[in-house]
Design a protein around this motif. Sequence first.
Motif, short mmCIF file in Angstrom:
data_model
loop_
_atom_site.label_atom_id
_atom_site.label_comp_id
_atom_site.label_asym_id
_atom_site.label_seq_id
_atom_site.Cartn_x
_atom_site.Cartn_y
_atom_site.Cartn_z
N ARG A 223 6.03 17.55 -32.15
CA ARG A 223 7.30 17.87 -31.50
C ARG A 223 8.41 16.91 -31.89
O ARG A 223 9.59 17.20 -31.69
CB ARG A 223 7.14 17.83 -29.97
N SER A 226 11.98 17.48 -33.64
CA SER A 226 13.04 18.30 -33.06
C SER A 226 13.24 17.95 -31.59
O SER A 226 12.28 17.68 -30.87
CB SER A 226 12.68 19.78 -33.20
N ALA A 510 14.14 23.94 -41.64
CA ALA A 510 14.08 24.63 -40.35
C ALA A 510 12.75 25.36 -40.18
O ALA A 510 12.17 25.37 -39.09
CB ALA A 510 15.24 25.62 -40.24
N ALA A 511 12.25 25.95 -41.26
CA ALA A 511 10.97 26.65 -41.18
C ALA A 511 9.83 25.69 -40.89
O ALA A 511 8.93 25.98 -40.11
CB ALA A 511 10.71 27.41 -42.48
N THR A 514 10.08 24.64 -37.27
CA THR A 514 9.60 25.73 -36.42
C THR A 514 8.09 25.82 -36.43
O THR A 514 7.45 26.03 -35.39
CB THR A 514 10.21 27.06 -36.91
N GLU A 515 7.49 25.63 -37.61
CA GLU A 515 6.03 25.70 -37.70
C GLU A 515 5.38 24.54 -36.95
O GLU A 515 4.37 24.72 -36.27
CB GLU A 515 5.61 25.68 -39.17
N LEU A 517 6.65 22.99 -34.39
CA LEU A 517 6.81 23.25 -32.96
C LEU A 517 5.83 24.32 -32.48
O LEU A 517 5.31 24.25 -31.36
CB LEU A 517 8.25 23.68 -32.67
N ARG A 518 5.59 25.32 -33.33
CA ARG A 518 4.59 26.33 -32.96
C ARG A 518 3.22 25.69 -32.79
O ARG A 518 2.50 25.95 -31.82
CB ARG A 518 4.52 27.42 -34.02
N ARG A 672 8.98 30.05 -26.04
CA ARG A 672 8.01 31.01 -26.55
C ARG A 672 8.33 32.43 -26.08
O ARG A 672 8.28 33.39 -26.86
CB ARG A 672 6.60 30.62 -26.10
N GLY A 675 11.29 33.98 -27.81
CA GLY A 675 10.95 34.49 -29.13
C GLY A 675 10.37 35.89 -29.09
O GLY A 675 10.45 36.63 -30.06
#
Length: 698
Positions: A223, A226, A510-511, A514-515, A517-518, A672, A675
């Motif tokens: 985490r 971000s 950014a990708a 995002t990954e 964070l997922r 989540r 999204g």
Amino acid sequence: MRRVEGERGPGGRRLAAAVAVALVLVHLVRGAGRVVAEPAAGVAVVAACLVLAGLQLRHTRGAAGWGGWAAVEVGVGFLAVGPLGVSVGLLCLPAASLLLERRRVLLALLVAGAAAVEAGRAAEPREVVDLLLTVALGGAMLYAVTALALLAGRVHGARLELAASAVTDERLRIASALGSGLDAGMARIREAAERRDPAALDGLIDTAQRTLGAVRAAAAELRSLSLAPEAASARALLGSAGIAADLRIGHREPLGPAGTVLAVVLREAVTAVVRVGDARRCEVSTEERAGRVVLRVVSDGVPTAALGADVLDDLAERVRAVGGRLAAGLEPDGRFAVEASVAVAPAPAAVDPPELRTALGLYWFLLAVFCAKALMFVPPSRLWLGAGCVAVFCAFQVRFSIRDATRHARAALLASAVLALLPLPWLGRNWIGAAGILAGSLLIALPLRAGAAAAVAVVAAAGVVGGHGPVPVLLTAVSALVTCVVVYAVLRLVRLVRELQRAAAGRRAAAVVTERLRAARDLHDLLGHGLTAILLRAELARRLADGDPARCRAELAGIARLAERGRAELGALADDGPRLSFTAELASAAAVLEAAGIVVELEDGPVPDAAGAVLGVVLREAVTNVLRHSRARHARIAVSAAGGAVRLEVENDGVGADVTAPGSGIGGLTVRLAGAGGTLAAGPDDGWYLLRAEVPLR
């Protein structure tokens, strides 16, 4: 320098086509002028120019086509410059095609043929050299523009593929980093539980605690790139306490280690605002200042109690440990502010691709050829003036057009304008190139309308100053216009390619964020909650070991199943994310709550798989919050479908003064659900604590 952001590959192709047309423009005008006196020859020249420009467009479309088109271009070109008497400069178009197609032998023959044709016409050797330089310059610039246009198209077309590749690489890296340690911990838990030996419970609990700590540490590290998850948690936390939240995020991500420290500051500061409880509005903002990210949390609550001294000291020490600064105090308007600033590592400098370096090299070549051509026809008595003007003019071009310097740029443009126009009557016919270079630079350096107006004015002035009579004025202006278009196209495409590279790099970053964070959410929501349930059932089994051995063994069997499921979920991190069975999650939630002595009321209903995967995560978080943050004795879990959405409600009667706000995990669930197009609400409701999540049916 500007206007690059929204441009795409097709814009680059249009620029390349414009340069091809510009390079035949002078010959086209001259051919059209011959139509009255020599109709057949004039029409043939116009036709040859149009054919060459049309054939050049096949390169801007990126199509290879028939391999003999380059030979056709050469044939049409020599037909025009031979029998039709067109200037040898027209051969720059087939020269560019031969460069693009790497036809070295044919290119050598073209140069030799051009030299032979011009040698038969020219009165002196420097005329031959001048025309050959014109062919080389035009061919090189058209090659550069076309190559840049194709590169821009490739960069633009590959941006999504590059982002997807970055996500795949990051997913595999995360799975590799997490798999060994965490998987081994889950395996040891399962093996201990499968032995059904109460004596092994102490070791099982110790392993589960250490594995849970590792999961939380891994999730925190993921985490840390971000502030987005903590900002979402802050909004949910403030909203649940009835405090209006105003979030303004002005920094670029990823943050790296700085994100971890700022997330702690944000969490503690917002928690303090909620704990005091008298604030009505809280502003959270971030911005970048001189290589630092600055976080501010400003509230209108009681200023002296907003943060305890011990909390503030601890935060300040953590911020100082990473070279940052933290301050807290009253604002001029009486609000209380906490401000933390942490340095962030500068992004690595982008490396220009080979095509871009080649294009920049060719622009240097343009300046070098301009110098040679300009000085070639300067009278010896004025050579010192020409050399000085060339040196200063090119220095301005290098600094303010190639290197994009901004300081003193307007003064440099004004000086360049004086240098380009004032010496024209004294420095010979080839100094007209300076006006064209200046006009192209003005189109880049100024806003669109102002740049276009200034470029037209420079081209017109060059025609008036450099020409004598209507036709020479027109031809001089057209020649300056051609140089203007070439210079503008090269500089514009260089900026376009760099902007597309930055955009692609930003998309990749950014990708990756995002990954990560997922993966952090999945670790927290799935594996972390599963380990919490394992610990709870292990503690229950330890209490039952002496009084109820049968139930103790049953709990151990349940622990083994939870551990096996945890290993499967850990393996799913290398995929798009675990797919939960909501029915299994509901049964597990009821079993965990009942194991904690909580009476559970279930209102079950059918849940589609897509919605169930999201709501299963919400259910885990809700159950964990019941166990951690309440003194519940009764709980209700209800699932229903109505109005095109599936609704999950989890409520309990354990509301207390210290649990009126949701845990920080609620912010992650909000992200989540958003999204998936869903919503989340949590807070006290008629003496109970209610969490409600809705996901639209698709």
